[in-house]
Design a protein around this motif. Structure first.
Motif, PDB file in Angstrom:
ATOM      1  N   LEU A  87     -19.566 -18.733   1.463  1.00 36.76           N
ATOM      2  CA  LEU A  87     -18.486 -18.825   0.484  1.00 36.76           C
ATOM      3  C   LEU A  87     -19.001 -18.651  -0.937  1.00 36.76           C
ATOM      4  O   LEU A  87     -18.455 -17.871  -1.732  1.00 36.76           O
ATOM      5  CB  LEU A  87     -17.778 -20.176   0.625  1.00 36.76           C
ATOM      6  N   ILE A  88     -20.091 -19.336  -1.260  1.00 37.49           N
ATOM      7  CA  ILE A  88     -20.676 -19.228  -2.606  1.00 37.49           C
ATOM      8  C   ILE A  88     -21.212 -17.820  -2.841  1.00 37.49           C
ATOM      9  O   ILE A  88     -20.990 -17.227  -3.907  1.00 37.49           O
ATOM     10  CB  ILE A  88     -21.790 -20.272  -2.787  1.00 37.49           C
ATOM     11  N   SER A  89     -21.914 -17.278  -1.863  1.00 38.42           N
ATOM     12  CA  SER A  89     -22.512 -15.945  -2.014  1.00 38.42           C
ATOM     13  C   SER A  89     -21.456 -14.880  -2.233  1.00 38.42           C
ATOM     14  O   SER A  89     -21.624 -13.973  -3.074  1.00 38.42           O
ATOM     15  CB  SER A  89     -23.346 -15.604  -0.770  1.00 38.42           C
ATOM     16  N   LEU A  90     -20.349 -14.958  -1.508  1.00 41.67           N
ATOM     17  CA  LEU A  90     -19.302 -13.955  -1.648  1.00 41.67           C
ATOM     18  C   LEU A  90     -18.597 -14.053  -3.002  1.00 41.67           C
ATOM     19  O   LEU A  90     -18.121 -13.042  -3.522  1.00 41.67           O
ATOM     20  CB  LEU A  90     -18.283 -14.112  -0.519  1.00 41.67           C
ATOM     21  N   ARG A  91     -18.550 -15.236  -3.572  1.00 42.24           N
ATOM     22  CA  ARG A  91     -17.867 -15.404  -4.856  1.00 42.24           C
ATOM     23  C   ARG A  91     -18.735 -14.996  -6.040  1.00 42.24           C
ATOM     24  O   ARG A  91     -18.197 -14.657  -7.103  1.00 42.24           O
ATOM     25  CB  ARG A  91     -17.398 -16.853  -5.004  1.00 42.24           C
ATOM     26  N   VAL A  92     -20.051 -15.058  -5.908  1.00 40.86           N
ATOM     27  CA  VAL A  92     -20.929 -14.710  -7.029  1.00 40.86           C
ATOM     28  C   VAL A  92     -21.571 -13.342  -6.860  1.00 40.86           C
ATOM     29  O   VAL A  92     -22.157 -12.808  -7.800  1.00 40.86           O
ATOM     30  CB  VAL A  92     -22.033 -15.779  -7.216  1.00 40.86           C
ATOM     31  N   SER A  93     -21.455 -12.757  -5.676  1.00 37.80           N
ATOM     32  CA  SER A  93     -22.138 -11.493  -5.410  1.00 37.80           C
ATOM     33  C   SER A  93     -21.475 -10.323  -6.144  1.00 37.80           C
ATOM     34  O   SER A  93     -20.258 -10.278  -6.324  1.00 37.80           O
ATOM     35  CB  SER A  93     -22.140 -11.214  -3.907  1.00 37.80           C
ATOM     36  N   LEU A  94     -22.307  -9.368  -6.545  1.00 41.46           N
ATOM     37  CA  LEU A  94     -21.830  -8.141  -7.173  1.00 41.46           C
ATOM     38  C   LEU A  94     -21.627  -7.032  -6.149  1.00 41.46           C
ATOM     39  O   LEU A  94     -21.204  -5.934  -6.495  1.00 41.46           O
ATOM     40  CB  LEU A  94     -22.830  -7.688  -8.239  1.00 41.46           C
ATOM     41  N   GLN A  96     -21.894  -6.176   2.699  1.00 37.89           N
ATOM     42  CA  GLN A  96     -23.266  -6.136   2.186  1.00 37.89           C
ATOM     43  C   GLN A  96     -23.773  -7.531   1.846  1.00 37.89           C
ATOM     44  O   GLN A  96     -24.939  -7.867   2.097  1.00 37.89           O
ATOM     45  CB  GLN A  96     -23.338  -5.234   0.943  1.00 37.89           C
ATOM     46  N   THR A  97     -22.904  -8.352   1.305  1.00 34.72           N
ATOM     47  CA  THR A  97     -23.295  -9.717   0.943  1.00 34.72           C
ATOM     48  C   THR A  97     -23.619 -10.536   2.181  1.00 34.72           C
ATOM     49  O   THR A  97     -24.608 -11.278   2.207  1.00 34.72           O
ATOM     50  CB  THR A  97     -22.184 -10.399   0.142  1.00 34.72           C
ATOM     51  N   ILE A  98     -22.803 -10.401   3.208  1.00 30.73           N
ATOM     52  CA  ILE A  98     -23.053 -11.136   4.450  1.00 30.73           C
ATOM     53  C   ILE A  98     -24.385 -10.721   5.054  1.00 30.73           C
ATOM     54  O   ILE A  98     -25.183 -11.565   5.493  1.00 30.73           O
ATOM     55  CB  ILE A  98     -21.901 -10.910   5.443  1.00 30.73           C
ATOM     56  N   VAL A  99     -24.657  -9.425   5.077  1.00 31.23           N
ATOM     57  CA  VAL A  99     -25.932  -8.935   5.613  1.00 31.23           C
ATOM     58  C   VAL A  99     -27.099  -9.467   4.794  1.00 31.23           C
ATOM     59  O   VAL A  99     -28.136  -9.870   5.341  1.00 31.23           O
ATOM     60  CB  VAL A  99     -25.942  -7.394   5.640  1.00 31.23           C
TER      61      VAL A  99
END
Length: 399
Positions: free
Chosen positions: A183-190, A195-198
Motif C-alpha cells: 500500500l505504501i509503495s504504490l502510493r509513493v512510487s513513480l 512495476q511497483t509490485i515487481v
C-alpha cells in the motif's frame, strides 16, 4: 494403516473445503480444479504436511531404520508450505490491489480472514500444550505471552516449547506487513502499479537473502544447529520464501499463457532444485552453502513446483483424489498437533500408562499410534474448530 482410516473418516463426514479460490487466472482462463479446489495445490499441500509429519516421526524408528533410508521420500515440506502460502496470499492481494482504489478497509478484511483462518486452531493447540505441560510438571518458557502474539522467534531463537510454531510466526508477520508495504509503495512510487509490485518482490527477496548472509557472518555460524536456530527459524530470515510465492502468483495472473505452456518444465525444474539441494547437502556438505544458499535454492524450487502444479489437470473424483483433498483439508491441523502435542506429550504419557496393563515395546506399534493420533486429533480439530470458524468468516468477511 490407522492414519488412512482416519482420513477416510474425515472424507466420509463430508468436510468442507478451505482456502477456496474462485477467481480466474489471467484473461478469464480458469485454474483446473476438482470441484471448487485447485487439485494440484491440494496435492502439494498434502505432500508437504505428510513429509513434515513423516520426518518428525523418525525418532520412533531410529533404532531399526537408518536415517538415510528413512528420509529418502522427503523434500523440504516447510519451504513448500511457505511457497504455497505466498502463492495463495499473493493471488488474494493482487486481486485486491488490482482495483483502482485500495482502502484500508480492504486490508482489514484481508487480515480478519487470515486471522480467522489461522489463529483459532493455533490458540486451541497452544492452550492444550500449556495445560498439559502444567499437569505433567513440564517447564514452560519464561516469556510465554510471546506465543500469543507470534513473537517468540521474532528477534531471538525459538524456544523448545511448541517448536512447530516458528513457521506460524513467519506467516503471521508476513500477512501483517506485506499489504502495508504494498500500500505504501504504490502510493509513493513513480512507476506503474505492476512495476511497483515487481520491485517490492525483487527488493524483498534480495534484501532477505542479503540479511541472512550478513547475519550468518556476524553470528559466525559453524553448525547445523546454529543455522537452524538463527537462520532457518527466525521470522525475518524467511520472508523471501513467501515472497517467491507472491512472485509466482504475479506470473500466474499476468503471464498465464507462459505458465500453461511451461508447466511441466516448471514442475521438473522445481523438483530438480529440491532434490539437488538435498543430495548436495548429504554428499558434499558445506557450511558456507548452508549459510548462504540452501534456503534460497529450496524456496525457488518450491515456488517453481507450486507454479507448475497450479495448472495440474485432474477431472475425475476417485479414491485417490478424495484422499488428497482430505489430507489437504486437515493439513493445518496436522501440522499443529503432530509434534509437540502427539509426539512429545501424548505418546510418552500413553506409553507410560499402557505399560501398566500391557507391555508396549514395539517401535512399529508406537509409530502407528503416532500417525493414528495425529490423524484423529486433526480431524476433530478441523471439524470442531476450523470448519465452524471458517463458515463464520465467510459469512461476515467476504473477500
Amino acid at each position: 494403516m490407522p492414519w488412512r482410516i482416519g482420513l477416510l473418516m474425515a472424507i466420509d463426514c463430508g468436510i468442507a473445503s478451505i482456502d477456496f479460490l474462485s477467481c480466474c487466472c489471467g484473461e478469464g482462463k480458469p485454474i483446473h480444479m476438482v470441484g471448487n479446489r485447485i487439485f494440484g495445490l491440494d496435492l502439494l499441500r498434502a505432500y508437504a504436511v505428510l513429509a513434515v509429519v513423516y520426518a518428525h516421526g523418525y525418532g520412533l524408528l531410529s533404532e531399526v531404520v537408518p536415517h538415510r533410508l528413512y528420509s529418502l521420500p522427503t523434500l523440504d515440506g516447510v519451504s513448500i508450505f511457505f511457497a504455497l502460502s505466498g502463492f495463495l496470499i499473493g493471488r488474494i492481494l493482487l486481486k485486491v490491489f488490482a482495483t483502482d482504489h485500495v482502502a484500508p478497509a480492504d486490508i482489514f478484511v484481508f487480515w480478519c480472514r487470515r486471522w480467522l483462518r489461522t489463529i483459532p486452531n493455533f490458540g486451541v493447540v497452544l492452550v492444550l500444550l500449556i495445560v498439559g505441560s502444567v499437569l505433567l510438571g513440564q517447564h514452560l518458557p519464561d516469556k510465554l505471552w510471546l506465543y500469543f502474539v507470534f513473537s517468540q522467534n521474532l528477534f531471538s531463537a525459538h524456544p523448545n516449547f511448541f517448536q512447530e510454531a516458528w513457521s506460524l510466526s513467519v506467516e503471521e508477520w508476513f500477512y501483517l506487513t506485506l499489504p502495508v508495504l504494498l500500500l505504501i509503495s504504490l502510493r509513493v512510487s513513480l512507476f506503474g502499479k505492476r512495476q511497483t509490485i515487481v520491485m517490492v518482490i525483487l527488493v524483498g527477496v534480495v534484501g532477505v537473502a542479503a540479511y541472512r548472509s550478513v547475519l550468518a557472518l556476524q553470528l559466525d555460524i559453524h553448525s547445523v544447529e546454529a543455522w537452524d536456530a538463527h537462520l532457518r527459524k527466525m521470522v525475518f530470515t524467511r520472508f523471501d520464501a513467501l515472497l517467491f510465492g507472491v512472485g509466482a502468483a504475479y506470473v500466474a495472473l499476468y503471464k498465464h499463457g507462459l505458465v500453461v505452456k511451461w508447466k511441466w518444465w516448471l514442475l521438473v525444474a522445481g523438483l530438480s532444485l529440491l532434490v539437488f539441494d538435498k543430495v548436495f547437502m548429504r554428499v558434499f556438505f558445506s557450511q558456507f552453502y548452508l549459510n548462504h544458499f540452501t534456503l534460497t535454492v529450496t524456496a525457488v524450487g518450491a515456488t517453481l513446483l507450486t507454479l507448475g502444479l497450479s495448472e495440474l489437470v485432474y477431472q475425475e473424483r476417485n479414491l485417490i483424489s478424495r484422499l488428497v483433498v482430505g489430507v489437504s483439508k486437515i493439513s493445518y491441523s496436522m501440522y499443529l498437533v503432530h509434534h509437540s502435542l502427539v509426539l512429545w506429550m501424548l505418546l510418552p504419557a500413553l506409553e507410560k500408562h499402557a505399560d501398566e496393563f500391557v507391555r508396549v515395546d514395539s517401535s512399529a506399534v508406537v509409530y502407528l499410534m503416532y500417525w493414528f493420533l495425529t490423524g484423529v486429533i486433526s480431524i476433530v480439530l478441523y471439524k470442531c474448530v476450523e470448519k465452524p470458524i471458517m463458515a463464520v468468516r465467510d459469512r461476515h468477511f467476504r473477500a
